[in-house]
Design a protein around this motif. Structure first.
Motif, PDB file in Angstrom:
ATOM      1  N   ARG A   1      -3.842   1.196 -23.836  1.00  0.00           N
ATOM      2  CA  ARG A   1      -3.152   2.213 -24.641  1.00  0.00           C
ATOM      3  C   ARG A   1      -1.641   2.040 -24.454  1.00  0.00           C
ATOM      4  N   THR A   2      -0.901   2.213 -25.520  1.00  0.00           N
ATOM      5  CA  THR A   2       0.561   2.056 -25.418  1.00  0.00           C
ATOM      6  C   THR A   2       1.139   3.346 -24.836  1.00  0.00           C
ATOM      7  N   ASP A   3       0.917   3.480 -23.529  1.00  0.00           N
ATOM      8  CA  ASP A   3       1.322   4.702 -22.831  1.00  0.00           C
ATOM      9  C   ASP A   3       1.747   4.269 -21.432  1.00  0.00           C
ATOM     10  N   LEU A   4       2.958   4.609 -21.056  1.00  0.00           N
ATOM     11  CA  LEU A   4       3.535   4.101 -19.813  1.00  0.00           C
ATOM     12  C   LEU A   4       2.646   4.383 -18.607  1.00  0.00           C
ATOM     13  N   ASN A   5       2.133   5.627 -18.518  1.00  0.00           N
ATOM     14  CA  ASN A   5       1.310   5.977 -17.352  1.00  0.00           C
ATOM     15  C   ASN A   5       0.052   5.123 -17.288  1.00  0.00           C
TER      16      ASN A   5
ATOM     17  N   PHE B   1      -2.936   0.924 -14.698  1.00  0.00           N
ATOM     18  CA  PHE B   1      -3.698  -0.326 -14.817  1.00  0.00           C
ATOM     19  C   PHE B   1      -3.108  -1.374 -13.877  1.00  0.00           C
ATOM     20  N   ALA B   2      -1.765  -1.496 -13.906  1.00  0.00           N
ATOM     21  CA  ALA B   2      -1.108  -2.535 -13.111  1.00  0.00           C
ATOM     22  C   ALA B   2      -1.351  -2.328 -11.617  1.00  0.00           C
ATOM     23  N   THR B   3      -1.420  -1.097 -11.173  1.00  0.00           N
ATOM     24  CA  THR B   3      -1.558  -0.886  -9.732  1.00  0.00           C
ATOM     25  C   THR B   3      -3.026  -0.773  -9.288  1.00  0.00           C
ATOM     26  N   GLU B   4      -3.900  -0.243 -10.139  1.00  0.00           N
ATOM     27  CA  GLU B   4      -5.264   0.066  -9.661  1.00  0.00           C
ATOM     28  C   GLU B   4      -6.324  -0.968 -10.015  1.00  0.00           C
ATOM     29  N   THR B   5      -6.051  -1.829 -10.983  1.00  0.00           N
ATOM     30  CA  THR B   5      -7.125  -2.715 -11.462  1.00  0.00           C
ATOM     31  C   THR B   5      -7.467  -3.802 -10.446  1.00  0.00           C
ATOM     32  N   ARG B   6      -8.767  -3.962 -10.232  1.00  0.00           N
ATOM     33  CA  ARG B   6      -9.256  -5.020  -9.331  1.00  0.00           C
ATOM     34  C   ARG B   6     -10.362  -5.788 -10.033  1.00  0.00           C
ATOM     35  N   CYS B   7     -10.434  -7.073  -9.718  1.00  0.00           N
ATOM     36  CA  CYS B   7     -11.539  -7.863 -10.246  1.00  0.00           C
ATOM     37  C   CYS B   7     -12.511  -8.124  -9.104  1.00  0.00           C
TER      38      CYS B   7
ATOM     39  N   VAL C   1     -15.955  -9.032 -12.299  1.00  0.00           N
ATOM     40  CA  VAL C   1     -15.959  -7.873 -13.211  1.00  0.00           C
ATOM     41  C   VAL C   1     -14.697  -7.054 -12.986  1.00  0.00           C
ATOM     42  N   LEU C   2     -14.039  -6.712 -14.089  1.00  0.00           N
ATOM     43  CA  LEU C   2     -12.806  -5.934 -14.003  1.00  0.00           C
ATOM     44  C   LEU C   2     -13.129  -4.450 -13.822  1.00  0.00           C
ATOM     45  N   HIS C   3     -12.559  -3.860 -12.764  1.00  0.00           N
ATOM     46  CA  HIS C   3     -12.713  -2.411 -12.562  1.00  0.00           C
ATOM     47  C   HIS C   3     -11.367  -1.796 -12.875  1.00  0.00           C
ATOM     48  N   LEU C   4     -11.317  -1.017 -13.922  1.00  0.00           N
ATOM     49  CA  LEU C   4     -10.020  -0.498 -14.348  1.00  0.00           C
ATOM     50  C   LEU C   4     -10.085   1.011 -14.529  1.00  0.00           C
ATOM     51  N   PRO C   5      -8.930   1.685 -14.468  1.00  0.00           N
ATOM     52  CA  PRO C   5      -8.949   3.140 -14.601  1.00  0.00           C
ATOM     53  C   PRO C   5      -9.585   3.556 -15.928  1.00  0.00           C
TER      54      PRO C   5
END
Ligand code: AMP
Ligand code: ZN
Length: 395
Positions: free
Chosen positions: A172-176, A181-187, A191-195
């Motif tokens: 989503r084009t939303d800063l938060n 995503f940049a800080t919490e996403t892990r593979c 498999v990608l685990h994302l917020p």
């Protein structure tokens, strides 16, 4: 972990392959499935299932078998060309050798990177196909490898092929959202685990075929001539679940197509004329193949009522190349007549204001290269001379 399921109804021979391939989509626990001669399904499971879960699995398998057995009639096989018995030297599956020699690298589900041997063959076939289409008057096109969701909905693709769809997602084009995503996403384990709620609404999908984009290109137009002809190469995506082990069945593959949009007669005539030229190419390349009618579930549903069953089998023809190592065949290309289906859905009109008909001929390049290597082996010294010298010109 194994699980067996005895089909309560006999599975006709002509449906055995379809049953096995459809079962790839019934449950995520299935890693592999085979069907024996007594209509028993043997599933290799990824995880242990409780008795309740096994019962649910049986119910799903029965549902698929019931649907296929009750809704499909035995096709009448019409063989148009038969070069299946043409002698070819290859006897073995080329995959292990291609992987061992580093000519192919498996990079992900249904994805392979091709080294010079296989890529060279694909390029050679592609060049010859383009020469053929251009000499017949086709205009060259380049299309995106994505397609709008609204198009696929309009042509009822979601109803007919939901299992094979691939989606183009973005954040989503939303800063938060982007920062989370940049800080919490892990593979993890690939498999990608994302917020949650990171993706914006899906508006586009990865294109399952090339010609759709041409119908979109011509949408809402009145053509200046009674026949429009286009040719293009495109990356196509079809998710084929656990059936994707080799170049035979990929998630991401390349298709060359020539596409005709015009009056019914001109489209049918062009399909035949250019189809015959394509056949001559396969023969020149030394391929053992057969051209026969095929059933496409999409068109069976769409036109079954309108035209009666007989005509359905005149809509799609497949070029099936021999795979000597498994005593079977593989569809490497198809010739399709869609009647006025795409013309109606996309409002493409002819100069006389009637609705355009359409048809296409398409070849999967990786499959063609795979079938060629299965028939001739990976040593170019065994190949027909014209292909060897085109790929490896001697100075
Ligand atoms: P179709 O539109 O289903 O007739 O497909 C046209 C051609 O695309 C086939 O004859 C194959 O050569 C190729 N093709 C279709 N699906 C796949 C796949 N999953 N992997 C590789 N090639 C494919
Ligand atoms: Zn097509």
């Amino acid at each position: 972990m194994e699980h067996t399921f005895q089909s309560p109804r006999p599975i006709p021979d002509f449906l055995r392959k379809d049953v096995v391939s459809k079962l790839a989509y019934v449950d995520e626990s299935i890693a592999q499935v085979t069907l024996d001669d007594h209509d028993t399904l043997h599933c290799h499971l990824r995880t242990e299932l409780t008795p309740d879960q096994r019962q649910i699995l049986d119910g799903k398998m029965q549902q698929v078998i019931d649907l296929l057995v009750t809704s499909t009639r035995q096709p009448m096989i019409k063989i148009i060309e038969n070069h299946l018995d043409r002698p070819v030297p290859g006897r073995t599956d080329p995959m292990p050798q291609l992987l061992e020699t580093g000519q192919l690298v498996h990079t992900g589900d249904g994805m392979f990177s091709l080294g010079p041997l296989v890529a060279g063959l694909c390029r050679y076939f592609e060049n010859r196909f383009f020469q053929l289409a251009l000499s017949q008057g086709a205009g060259i096109h380049r299309f995106p490898s994505m397609i709008p969701a609204s198009f696929l909905e309009k042509i009822q693709y979601f109803k007919n092929f939901p299992h094979s769809l691939s989606f183009a997602a973005h954040l989503r084009t939303d800063l938060n959202t982007i920062e989370r995503f940049a800080t919490e996403t892990r593979c993890q384990d690939g498999v990608l685990h994302l917020p949650k709620d990171s993706f914006s609404g899906i508006r586009h999908l990865l294109a399952p075929t090339v010609c759709h984009n041409y119908y979109l290109f011509l949408a809402n137009r009145t053509l200046p001539h009674p026949l429009a002809m286009a040719t293009a190469l495109g990356t196509c995506y079809r998710y084929e679940s656990i059936n994707m082990h080799s170049l035979e069945r990929l998630w991401n593959f390349t298709m060359w197509e020539v596409i005709f949009v015009g009056t019914a007669n001109l489209v049918k005539e062009a399909l035949l004329r250019v189809g015959q030229e394509a056949s001559l190419l396969l023969q020149e390349w030394g391929l053992a193949y057969r051209l026969e009618n095929a059933n496409d579930p999409f068109f069976i549903r769409e036109f079954g009522m309108q035209t009666g069953f007989q005509n359905i089998y005149d809509l799609k023809y497949e070029y099936r190349a021999r795979l000597p190592f498994k005593e079977g065949t593989l569809a490497v290309g198809s010739r399709n007549y869609h009647m006025d289906f795409f013309g109606r859905q996309m409002q493409i009109q002819l100069p006389d204001h009637t609705t355009a008909h359409s048809g296409c001929i398409g070849f999967g390049l990786e499959r063609l290269a795979f079938a060629f290597l299965a028939q001739y082996g990976i040593d170019p010294n065994q190949w027909p001379e014209s292909i060897r010298t085109a790929l490896f010109p001697t100075p």
